[in-house]
Design a protein around this motif. Structure first.
Motif, mmCIF file in Angstrom:
data_model
loop_
_atom_site.group_PDB
_atom_site.id
_atom_site.type_symbol
_atom_site.label_atom_id
_atom_site.label_comp_id
_atom_site.label_asym_id
_atom_site.label_seq_id
_atom_site.Cartn_x
_atom_site.Cartn_y
_atom_site.Cartn_z
ATOM 1 N N TYR A 169 9.581 3.649 -5.898
ATOM 2 C CA TYR A 169 9.607 4.890 -6.672
ATOM 3 C C TYR A 169 8.200 5.464 -6.801
ATOM 4 O O TYR A 169 7.287 4.741 -7.244
ATOM 5 C CB TYR A 169 10.133 4.614 -8.088
ATOM 6 N N PRO A 170 8.001 6.744 -6.450
ATOM 7 C CA PRO A 170 6.697 7.375 -6.713
ATOM 8 C C PRO A 170 6.349 7.268 -8.204
ATOM 9 O O PRO A 170 7.225 7.445 -9.061
ATOM 10 C CB PRO A 170 6.924 8.835 -6.295
ATOM 11 N N MET A 171 5.119 6.929 -8.500
ATOM 12 C CA MET A 171 4.626 6.722 -9.875
ATOM 13 C C MET A 171 5.358 5.591 -10.598
ATOM 14 O O MET A 171 5.216 5.443 -11.806
ATOM 15 C CB MET A 171 4.743 8.002 -10.728
ATOM 16 N N LEU A 202 -1.209 -1.330 -4.359
ATOM 17 C CA LEU A 202 -2.450 -0.701 -3.912
ATOM 18 C C LEU A 202 -2.054 0.604 -3.232
ATOM 19 O O LEU A 202 -0.866 0.881 -3.074
ATOM 20 C CB LEU A 202 -3.198 -1.611 -2.929
ATOM 21 N N HIS A 203 -3.038 1.386 -2.838
ATOM 22 C CA HIS A 203 -2.752 2.603 -2.086
ATOM 23 C C HIS A 203 -3.483 2.544 -0.748
ATOM 24 O O HIS A 203 -4.488 1.841 -0.618
ATOM 25 C CB HIS A 203 -3.161 3.837 -2.896
ATOM 26 N N GLU A 204 -2.970 3.302 0.197
ATOM 27 C CA GLU A 204 -3.579 3.301 1.535
ATOM 28 C C GLU A 204 -4.806 4.226 1.480
ATOM 29 O O GLU A 204 -4.828 5.311 2.066
ATOM 30 C CB GLU A 204 -2.558 3.779 2.577
ATOM 31 N N SER A 212 8.585 13.546 -0.153
ATOM 32 C CA SER A 212 7.427 14.319 -0.633
ATOM 33 C C SER A 212 6.899 13.845 -1.991
ATOM 34 O O SER A 212 6.286 14.606 -2.723
ATOM 35 C CB SER A 212 7.791 15.795 -0.707
ATOM 36 N N HIS A 213 7.151 12.608 -2.330
ATOM 37 C CA HIS A 213 6.577 11.994 -3.532
ATOM 38 C C HIS A 213 6.955 12.695 -4.838
ATOM 39 O O HIS A 213 6.090 12.976 -5.685
ATOM 40 C CB HIS A 213 5.041 11.960 -3.381
ATOM 41 N N PRO A 214 8.252 12.978 -5.067
ATOM 42 C CA PRO A 214 8.636 13.595 -6.342
ATOM 43 C C PRO A 214 8.600 12.580 -7.485
ATOM 44 O O PRO A 214 8.719 11.375 -7.250
ATOM 45 C CB PRO A 214 10.067 14.062 -6.090
ATOM 46 N N PHE A 265 0.855 -1.200 0.000
ATOM 47 C CA PHE A 265 0.000 0.000 0.000
ATOM 48 C C PHE A 265 0.885 1.242 0.000
ATOM 49 O O PHE A 265 1.660 1.451 0.928
ATOM 50 C CB PHE A 265 -0.895 0.005 1.243
ATOM 51 N N ASP A 266 0.742 2.047 -1.044
ATOM 52 C CA ASP A 266 1.574 3.242 -1.184
ATOM 53 C C ASP A 266 0.914 4.483 -0.569
ATOM 54 O O ASP A 266 -0.290 4.514 -0.330
ATOM 55 C CB ASP A 266 1.825 3.517 -2.675
ATOM 56 N N ASP A 267 1.765 5.487 -0.401
ATOM 57 C CA ASP A 267 1.335 6.847 -0.022
ATOM 58 C C ASP A 267 0.819 6.960 1.407
ATOM 59 O O ASP A 267 0.056 7.874 1.711
ATOM 60 C CB ASP A 267 0.281 7.399 -1.005
ATOM 61 N N ALA A 268 1.204 6.041 2.265
ATOM 62 C CA ALA A 268 0.803 6.149 3.671
ATOM 63 C C ALA A 268 1.680 7.211 4.350
ATOM 64 O O ALA A 268 2.825 7.406 3.940
ATOM 65 C CB ALA A 268 1.006 4.797 4.360
ATOM 66 N N ASN A 322 10.079 2.926 2.588
ATOM 67 C CA ASN A 322 10.358 4.290 2.127
ATOM 68 C C ASN A 322 9.704 4.557 0.749
ATOM 69 O O ASN A 322 9.926 3.811 -0.208
ATOM 70 C CB ASN A 322 11.888 4.415 2.034
ATOM 71 N N HIS A 323 8.923 5.633 0.678
ATOM 72 C CA HIS A 323 8.321 6.053 -0.591
ATOM 73 C C HIS A 323 8.706 7.517 -0.867
ATOM 74 O O HIS A 323 7.940 8.238 -1.485
ATOM 75 C CB HIS A 323 6.802 5.882 -0.493
ATOM 76 N N SER A 324 9.878 7.934 -0.327
ATOM 77 C CA SER A 324 10.430 9.297 -0.439
ATOM 78 C C SER A 324 9.821 10.226 0.611
ATOM 79 O O SER A 324 8.868 9.858 1.289
ATOM 80 C CB SER A 324 10.208 9.905 -1.833
HETATM 81 ZN ZN LIG Z 1 2.897 6.943 -4.520
#
Ligand SMILES: [Zn+2]
Length: 317
Positions: A139-141, A229-231, A104-106, A38-41, A100-102
């Protein structure tokens, strides 16, 4: 069948028993394995859940589905708001992993490598003290760089930091289904939750089948998959039903740590297009000439799908 009828009953039983023993390895080889990520948590509050409500619903849903471990790829800038850090700790306490997903999501296709690497380090400094933290980077995206120098400098930096690429094998547009749900709530539409659940499950299952098919055609086998998936609210609402559906197809839910033991984890594809995940990237490297993107990975497709299914209706009250 004629042959079976000729055999008398005890022989028929022995014959069928032997047949199932012979076919068993093939049958188990066909059953897939997939981990959930799950991304973007920690994603902020929405029209439906506050951040904390979503975290609690997600943990409960995963527990109800008897899924012992998933991974949440986190952006450290989001930990400052809406109990962000507290929510991540709750996931860890529930035995899930944080990665780790960075910061600030660049988007690496629009950022220079140096700033991008600094963002990974910043996230590491913030997140690594959390329980359940593991050195995986997503990696974001799923953008891994448009040029070889950029791609390789980030890859090298990750290696120096002791990280592995927290890749996916099954890409999809769950984020767009979520945005359709949020828009419907904002517009005061009536939501048919059963239809929404069916749409979510069907779209995601078709993506799993699609990428597994590419894998079988290019690797000659079904790898240990990682579902992107995303959170978000849809995951918190329906993850238990999705898991039930996946298992109903004979597949097994595995931990992400197990998924990353697959040989594809150490096969770093030498391509510049990694946006659909590791299986598609390896397929590109091997010159696969089929589609790399499932038809449901399209805004137009999903708009039409949701409209035809009448998932949302204008509230006539
Ligand atoms: Zn993301």
């Amino acid at each position: 069948m004629m042959f079976l009828n000729i055999l008398n009953k005890p022989f028929r039983r022995i014959f069928l028993g032997l047949l199932s023993v012979i076919l068993w390895p093939c049958m188990t080889a066909m059953a897939g394995e997939i981990a959930l990520s799950f991304d973007d948590a920690p994603w902020g509050g929405s029209e439906y859940f506050t951040g904390m409500e979503r975290t609690e619903a997600m943990i409960k849903s995963l527990k109800d589905a008897d899924v012992s471990q998933v991974v949440f790829f986190c952006c450290s800038d989001r930990t400052q708001y809406q109990n962000g850090r507290k929510r991540l700790k709750l996931y860890a306490v529930a035995s899930h992993l944080l990665a780790n997903h960075s910061h600030s999501h660049p988007d690496l296709h629009k950022t220079d490598a140096k700033a991008f690497i600094e963002g990974i380090q910043q996230a590491h400094d913030s997140l690594s003290s959390l329980p359940g933290f593991i050195e995986w980077f997503r990696y974001p995206m799923l953008h891994e760089g448009k040029t070889r120098p950029v791609r390789d400098s980030v890859r090298n930096a990750l290696e120096e930091m002791g990280y592995i690429n927290g890749y996916v094998t099954v890409d999809n547009y769950d984020f767009y289904m979520e945005s359709l749900f949020q828009r419907a709530l904002r517009d005061g539409k009536e939501v048919d939750f059963d239809k929404l659940k069916d749409a979510y499950i069907n779209i995601l299952w078709s993506a799993i089948e699609f990428y597994d098919d590419i894998a079988v055609k290019t690797l000659g086998r079904s790898p240990k998959h990682v579902l992107l998936l995303h959170e978000n609210d849809l995951a918190a609402l329906f993850i238990d039903d999705l898991v039930k559906h996946i298992r109903g197809q004979g597949w097994e839910i595995i931990s992400p740590a197990e998924a990353y033991t697959d040989p594809i984890a150490t096969h770093i594809p030498d391509v510049l297009e990694n946006g659909q995940g590791r299986v598609a990237a390896i397929a590109r490297e091997k010159g696969y000439d089929g589609d790399y993107r499932h038809p449901t990975e399209s805004v137009e497709y999903l708009d039409k799908y949701f409209e035809e299914l009448e998932v949302f209706k204008a509230d006539e009250k």
